[in-house]
Design a protein around this motif. Structure first.
Motif, PDB file in Angstrom:
ATOM      1  N   SER A  31       0.844  -1.193   0.000  1.00  0.00           N
ATOM      2  CA  SER A  31       0.000   0.000   0.000  1.00  0.00           C
ATOM      3  C   SER A  31       0.881   1.245   0.000  1.00  0.00           C
ATOM      4  CB  SER A  31      -0.903   0.002   1.249  1.00  0.00           C
ATOM      5  OG  SER A  31      -0.128   0.324   2.384  1.00  0.00           O
ATOM      6  N   THR A  32       0.270   2.392  -0.251  1.00  0.00           N
ATOM      7  CA  THR A  32       1.053   3.634  -0.233  1.00  0.00           C
ATOM      8  C   THR A  32       1.579   3.916   1.181  1.00  0.00           C
ATOM      9  OG1 THR A  32      -1.073   4.756  -0.084  1.00  0.00           O
ATOM     10  CG2 THR A  32       0.024   4.775  -2.224  1.00  0.00           C
ATOM     11  N   THR A  74      -6.755  -2.179  -4.978  1.00  0.00           N
ATOM     12  CA  THR A  74      -6.505  -0.802  -4.529  1.00  0.00           C
ATOM     13  C   THR A  74      -5.004  -0.496  -4.575  1.00  0.00           C
ATOM     14  OG1 THR A  74      -8.402  -0.932  -3.068  1.00  0.00           O
ATOM     15  CG2 THR A  74      -6.807   0.805  -2.591  1.00  0.00           C
ATOM     16  N   ASN A  75      -4.192  -1.412  -4.014  1.00  0.00           N
ATOM     17  CA  ASN A  75      -2.747  -1.174  -3.962  1.00  0.00           C
ATOM     18  C   ASN A  75      -2.147  -1.070  -5.364  1.00  0.00           C
ATOM     19  OD1 ASN A  75      -2.971  -1.316  -1.224  1.00  0.00           O
ATOM     20  ND2 ASN A  75      -2.085  -3.371  -1.020  1.00  0.00           N
ATOM     21  N   ILE A  76      -2.596  -1.932  -6.254  1.00  0.00           N
ATOM     22  CA  ILE A  76      -2.034  -1.924  -7.613  1.00  0.00           C
ATOM     23  C   ILE A  76      -2.411  -0.620  -8.323  1.00  0.00           C
ATOM     24  CG2 ILE A  76      -2.173  -3.024  -9.890  1.00  0.00           C
ATOM     25  CD1 ILE A  76      -2.433  -5.717  -8.406  1.00  0.00           C
ATOM     26  N   VAL A 139      -0.086  -2.296 -16.466  1.00  0.00           N
ATOM     27  CA  VAL A 139      -0.317  -1.719 -17.799  1.00  0.00           C
ATOM     28  C   VAL A 139      -1.662  -1.001 -17.791  1.00  0.00           C
ATOM     29  CG1 VAL A 139      -0.641  -2.250 -20.250  1.00  0.00           C
ATOM     30  CG2 VAL A 139       1.052  -3.530 -18.906  1.00  0.00           C
ATOM     31  N   GLN A 140      -2.680  -1.700 -17.284  1.00  0.00           N
ATOM     32  CA  GLN A 140      -4.043  -1.146 -17.345  1.00  0.00           C
ATOM     33  C   GLN A 140      -4.978  -1.974 -16.458  1.00  0.00           C
ATOM     34  OE1 GLN A 140      -5.476  -1.273 -21.375  1.00  0.00           O
ATOM     35  NE2 GLN A 140      -7.381  -0.248 -20.891  1.00  0.00           N
ATOM     36  N   VAL A 141      -5.967  -1.318 -15.871  1.00  0.00           N
ATOM     37  CA  VAL A 141      -7.055  -2.053 -15.222  1.00  0.00           C
ATOM     38  C   VAL A 141      -8.309  -1.812 -16.047  1.00  0.00           C
ATOM     39  CG1 VAL A 141      -8.504  -2.298 -13.165  1.00  0.00           C
ATOM     40  CG2 VAL A 141      -6.063  -1.841 -12.899  1.00  0.00           C
TER      41      VAL A 141
END
Ligand SMILES: Cc1cc2nc3c(=O)[nH]c(=O)nc-3n(C[C@H](O)[C@H](O)[C@H](O)COP(=O)(O)O)c2cc1C
Length: 226
Positions: A31-32, A74-76, A139-141
């Motif tokens: 996480s951040t 969320t973390n990604i 790359v993308q969600v």
């Protein structure tokens, strides 16, 4: 039985029961705030060699919570990176131990008794007990569906791969993976899993434009699988 997915009760159990066995991505993220997270995802596969790309899909909402989102996704989305650790028999029980919807400030590494190993190119640690770790950049969600069932399809590029030496051997055409040594775990439906003990080969046929069709060719003509 002919099934209409829109009206069939608990269609999800049929779908995950027939798309089997599925590999399991054991996904570590950070996480951040620096909390390390670990969770299994079996909506998972490798989808391209160049750039080396894998995908997995996570539902957004954590079941059993009013408004909690799954930490992995969320973390990604916040850090743009993750590590996929391959699930193998010796760590299957530990993998399962991480699958409860724990609060976000809990690290499943300690719950499962697993060890963090530093990655090379991402800040997220790898699972030391897993023989294969793939460091990935997001790359993308891609969002699929609507809440409360919405999934995020995570597309990641593998930027570094760690493979334990004993699961590799040198074949005539380069390095190969020894699946007896790897002992990968497959997911069936619900709580059912499988091993890859009963392995057999099928020689893949080849056909090039203009060639004669298989029934006109010599028996046994084929090529080794990629
Ligand atoms: C073997 C296995 C495979 C799973 N596969 C998925 C999956 O593909 N997608 C998903 O949303 N949840 C899946 N789950 C459930 C998540 O692991 C579970 O919701 C977990 O608590 C999410 O953790 P997180 O909030 O730390 O990301 C799976 C669970 C198990 C045991």
């Amino acid at each position: 039985m002919i099934i209409d997915p829109k009206t069939f009760e608990r269609f999800n159990l049929i779908l995950t029961g027939v798309v089997v066995p599925r590999p399991i991505a054991f996904v570590s993220t950070r996480s951040t705030d620096g909390v390390v997270n670990l969770a299994p995802y079996s909506f998972f596969n490798a989808v391209a060699y160049n750039p080396p790309t894998l995908v997995f899909s996570s539902s957004r909402k954590a079941p059993g919570w009013d408004d909690k989102r799954k930490d992995t996704l969320t973390n990604i989305e916040e850090t743009g990176e993750f590590v996929v650790n391959v699930v193998v028999d010796p760590i299957a029980a530990a993998m399962n131990a991480t699958a409860a919807e724990y609060p976000s400030d809990v690290s499943e590494f300690s719950i499962a008794g697993l060890t963090e190993a530093a990655s090379e190119l991402v800040k997220t640690p790898r699972v030391a007990e897993s023989p294969v770790n793939m460091e990935c950049r997001l790359v993308q969600v891609v969002d699929i569906g609507e809440q409360p069932h919405q999934h995020g399809l995570v597309i990641g590029e593998i930027v570094r791969m760690h493979v334990r030496d004993d699961v590799l051997y040198e074949g005539p055409n380069g390095w190969r993976v020894n699946h007896q040594a790897l002992q990968p775990t497959g997911r069936l439906a619900g709580n059912a899993y499988c091993r890859t003990d009963d392995v057999y080969e099928l020689i893949r046929p080849s056909y090039s434009q203009g060639e004669r069709l298989p029934e006109e060719r010599a028996p046994g003509a084929g090529r080794a699988a990629d």
